[in-house]
Scaffold this motif. Sequence first.
Motif, PDB file in Angstrom:
ATOM      1  N   MET A 144       0.989  -1.265  -0.114  1.00 38.22           N
ATOM      2  CA  MET A 144       0.147  -0.090   0.107  1.00 38.22           C
ATOM      3  C   MET A 144       0.922   1.481   0.137  1.00 38.22           C
ATOM      4  O   MET A 144       0.617   2.229  -0.645  1.00 38.22           O
ATOM      5  N   GLU A 145       2.048   1.220   0.910  1.00 38.47           N
ATOM      6  CA  GLU A 145       2.701   2.534   1.214  1.00 38.47           C
ATOM      7  C   GLU A 145       3.430   2.640  -0.204  1.00 38.47           C
ATOM      8  O   GLU A 145       3.479   3.827  -0.893  1.00 38.47           O
ATOM      9  N   GLY A 146       3.955   1.377  -0.971  1.00 39.31           N
ATOM     10  CA  GLY A 146       4.632   1.674  -2.382  1.00 39.31           C
ATOM     11  C   GLY A 146       3.495   2.046  -3.275  1.00 39.31           C
ATOM     12  O   GLY A 146       4.461   2.639  -4.293  1.00 39.31           O
ATOM     13  N   ALA A 147       2.476   1.896  -3.315  1.00 42.70           N
ATOM     14  CA  ALA A 147       1.397   2.375  -4.199  1.00 42.70           C
ATOM     15  C   ALA A 147       1.231   3.839  -4.084  1.00 42.70           C
ATOM     16  O   ALA A 147       0.333   4.527  -4.545  1.00 42.70           O
ATOM     17  N   GLY A 148       1.586   4.449  -2.928  1.00 41.91           N
ATOM     18  CA  GLY A 148       1.369   5.596  -2.627  1.00 41.91           C
ATOM     19  C   GLY A 148       0.450   6.237  -1.604  1.00 41.91           C
ATOM     20  O   GLY A 148       0.093   7.440  -1.235  1.00 41.91           O
ATOM     21  N   ALA A 152      -0.974   9.923   7.902  1.00 41.86           N
ATOM     22  CA  ALA A 152      -0.551  11.134   8.493  1.00 41.86           C
ATOM     23  C   ALA A 152      -0.468  11.229  10.172  1.00 41.86           C
ATOM     24  O   ALA A 152      -0.241  12.277  10.794  1.00 41.86           O
ATOM     25  N   ASP A 153      -1.089  10.027  10.436  1.00 38.56           N
ATOM     26  CA  ASP A 153      -1.020   9.856  12.117  1.00 38.56           C
ATOM     27  C   ASP A 153       0.410  10.312  12.611  1.00 38.56           C
ATOM     28  O   ASP A 153       1.540   9.839  12.028  1.00 38.56           O
ATOM     29  N   LYS A 154       0.591  10.767  13.676  1.00 37.41           N
ATOM     30  CA  LYS A 154       1.750  10.922  14.584  1.00 37.41           C
ATOM     31  C   LYS A 154       1.912   9.586  15.410  1.00 37.41           C
ATOM     32  O   LYS A 154       1.153   9.484  16.191  1.00 37.41           O
ATOM     33  N   VAL A 155       3.293   9.166  15.404  1.00 32.25           N
ATOM     34  CA  VAL A 155       3.502   7.893  15.969  1.00 32.25           C
ATOM     35  C   VAL A 155       4.277   8.271  17.344  1.00 32.25           C
ATOM     36  O   VAL A 155       5.129   9.063  17.216  1.00 32.25           O
ATOM     37  N   PRO A 156       3.791   7.812  18.525  1.00 35.32           N
ATOM     38  CA  PRO A 156       4.512   8.088  19.731  1.00 35.32           C
ATOM     39  C   PRO A 156       5.869   7.396  19.642  1.00 35.32           C
ATOM     40  O   PRO A 156       6.254   6.684  18.933  1.00 35.32           O
ATOM     41  N   VAL A 157       6.433   8.189  20.524  1.00 36.92           N
ATOM     42  CA  VAL A 157       8.079   8.004  20.847  1.00 36.92           C
ATOM     43  C   VAL A 157       8.184   6.469  21.081  1.00 36.92           C
ATOM     44  O   VAL A 157       9.257   6.091  20.615  1.00 36.92           O
ATOM     45  N   ALA A 158       7.596   6.104  21.993  1.00 32.85           N
ATOM     46  CA  ALA A 158       7.636   4.715  22.452  1.00 32.85           C
ATOM     47  C   ALA A 158       7.596   3.720  21.328  1.00 32.85           C
ATOM     48  O   ALA A 158       8.344   2.661  21.113  1.00 32.85           O
ATOM     49  N   LEU A 159       6.502   3.976  20.351  1.00 33.81           N
ATOM     50  CA  LEU A 159       6.246   3.069  19.455  1.00 33.81           C
ATOM     51  C   LEU A 159       7.334   3.093  18.312  1.00 33.81           C
ATOM     52  O   LEU A 159       7.906   2.055  17.880  1.00 33.81           O
ATOM     53  N   ARG A 160       7.978   4.104  18.123  1.00 36.18           N
ATOM     54  CA  ARG A 160       9.084   4.332  17.046  1.00 36.18           C
ATOM     55  C   ARG A 160      10.234   3.686  17.670  1.00 36.18           C
ATOM     56  O   ARG A 160      10.824   3.201  16.951  1.00 36.18           O
ATOM     57  N   ARG A 161      10.704   3.688  18.952  1.00 35.15           N
ATOM     58  CA  ARG A 161      11.572   2.954  19.346  1.00 35.15           C
ATOM     59  C   ARG A 161      11.330   1.384  19.346  1.00 35.15           C
ATOM     60  O   ARG A 161      12.222   0.516  18.793  1.00 35.15           O
ATOM     61  N   ASP A 162      10.111   0.948  19.281  1.00 35.45           N
ATOM     62  CA  ASP A 162       9.650  -0.513  19.107  1.00 35.45           C
ATOM     63  C   ASP A 162       9.794  -0.741  18.015  1.00 35.45           C
ATOM     64  O   ASP A 162      10.322  -1.828  17.428  1.00 35.45           O
ATOM     65  N   TYR A 163       9.290   0.141  16.949  1.00 36.92           N
ATOM     66  CA  TYR A 163       9.431  -0.177  15.454  1.00 36.92           C
ATOM     67  C   TYR A 163      10.737  -0.463  14.850  1.00 36.92           C
ATOM     68  O   TYR A 163      11.357  -1.109  14.144  1.00 36.92           O
ATOM     69  N   ALA A 164      11.826   0.439  15.450  1.00 39.30           N
ATOM     70  CA  ALA A 164      13.125   0.295  15.241  1.00 39.30           C
ATOM     71  C   ALA A 164      13.632  -1.077  15.516  1.00 39.30           C
ATOM     72  O   ALA A 164      14.515  -1.738  14.885  1.00 39.30           O
ATOM     73  N   ALA A 173       9.947  -2.742   4.902  1.00 38.46           N
ATOM     74  CA  ALA A 173      10.170  -1.442   4.149  1.00 38.46           C
ATOM     75  C   ALA A 173       8.868  -0.612   4.296  1.00 38.46           C
ATOM     76  O   ALA A 173       8.144  -0.399   3.384  1.00 38.46           O
ATOM     77  N   ALA A 174       8.466  -0.340   5.560  1.00 38.60           N
ATOM     78  CA  ALA A 174       7.125   0.547   5.892  1.00 38.60           C
ATOM     79  C   ALA A 174       7.402   1.284   7.028  1.00 38.60           C
ATOM     80  O   ALA A 174       8.481   1.331   7.742  1.00 38.60           O
ATOM     81  N   SER A 175       7.113   2.650   6.751  1.00 36.58           N
ATOM     82  CA  SER A 175       7.150   3.869   7.791  1.00 36.58           C
ATOM     83  C   SER A 175       6.374   3.330   8.809  1.00 36.58           C
ATOM     84  O   SER A 175       5.525   2.449   9.282  1.00 36.58           O
ATOM     85  N   ASP A 176       6.827   3.970  10.049  1.00 40.84           N
ATOM     86  CA  ASP A 176       6.250   3.798  11.553  1.00 40.84           C
ATOM     87  C   ASP A 176       4.824   4.198  11.236  1.00 40.84           C
ATOM     88  O   ASP A 176       3.924   3.325  12.057  1.00 40.84           O
ATOM     89  N   ALA A 177       4.439   5.145  10.686  1.00 40.75           N
ATOM     90  CA  ALA A 177       2.823   5.554  10.653  1.00 40.75           C
ATOM     91  C   ALA A 177       2.077   4.379   9.922  1.00 40.75           C
ATOM     92  O   ALA A 177       0.957   4.127  10.128  1.00 40.75           O
ATOM     93  N   MET A 178       2.704   4.036   8.857  1.00 38.23           N
ATOM     94  CA  MET A 178       2.004   2.762   8.268  1.00 38.23           C
ATOM     95  C   MET A 178       1.862   1.347   9.079  1.00 38.23           C
ATOM     96  O   MET A 178       0.829   0.739   9.124  1.00 38.23           O
ATOM     97  N   LEU A 179       2.874   1.158   9.640  1.00 38.28           N
ATOM     98  CA  LEU A 179       3.034   0.093  10.523  1.00 38.28           C
ATOM     99  C   LEU A 179       1.953   0.356  11.675  1.00 38.28           C
ATOM    100  O   LEU A 179       1.078  -0.621  12.251  1.00 38.28           O
ATOM    101  N   MET A 180       1.910   1.441  12.220  1.00 37.18           N
ATOM    102  CA  MET A 180       0.857   1.886  13.227  1.00 37.18           C
ATOM    103  C   MET A 180      -0.584   1.549  12.955  1.00 37.18           C
ATOM    104  O   MET A 180      -1.243   0.873  13.498  1.00 37.18           O
ATOM    105  N   GLY A 181      -0.558   2.249  11.755  1.00 36.06           N
ATOM    106  CA  GLY A 181      -2.137   1.808  11.082  1.00 36.06           C
ATOM    107  C   GLY A 181      -2.323   0.463  10.969  1.00 36.06           C
ATOM    108  O   GLY A 181      -3.607   0.097  11.047  1.00 36.06           O
TER     109      GLY A 181
END
Length: 237
Positions: A144-148, A152-164, A173-181
Amino acid sequence: MAGIRERARAEHTAEIVRLARVQVEREGASSLSLRAIARELGMVSSAIYRYFASRDELLTKLIIDSYDRLGEEVEAADAGVRRRTDFLGRWRAMSHAIRQWALAHPAEYALLFGTPVPGYAAPQDTIGPASRYTIVLIRLIVEMEGAGHRSADKVPVALRRDYARFRQRFDVAASDAMLMGGMAAWANMMGAINLELFGHLYNVIDTPGALFEAVVAQQGRLLVSGTAPPPGTSKRA
């Protein structure tokens, strides 16, 4: 002779697994007993340990088999959507596959997603099979992200660390926001199944699947369209 012994062992193993599933369905996973299965097979209790060294080893076999069966159903449902850019259709197909499998195999679903079995710790062997159905969803998010599609959701810092840390273990290969969604959609969909299957909608929602259908439709729309950020927040993924 070796071939005959191997066939006999395979047959005995399959029967032990079958009886274990029956026992789990009747009495729950916490009551799984190798000795009880040995009695049903007419074996001395020590003989069954030639096939499974412990209750936990047999339980792991049941869990792996169930995860693999669920994974096969979800993979087939996703593959059955011919137009691969029909992301909403693919989301609906995989969600319905999980619910249908849960309704057809409630004891197996409860073994995977219900109350943990006291004293049992799942070994590393379960990770691959447990990941099969979630990999289908992650692949959908990546495509989905590759298709555009963007979130726009803001990802909390704690989740950013978890996704890292998540990316250190898996190549996603997906952004934090798409993973959260995607994970939010997954959590809501699975929650709707759990509420229905475990009887928590009694005297609340009388129509089978009604809440599930609504949740899948709502989460699908959010996945496809994204959500607007709260006023004053960053739009960065």
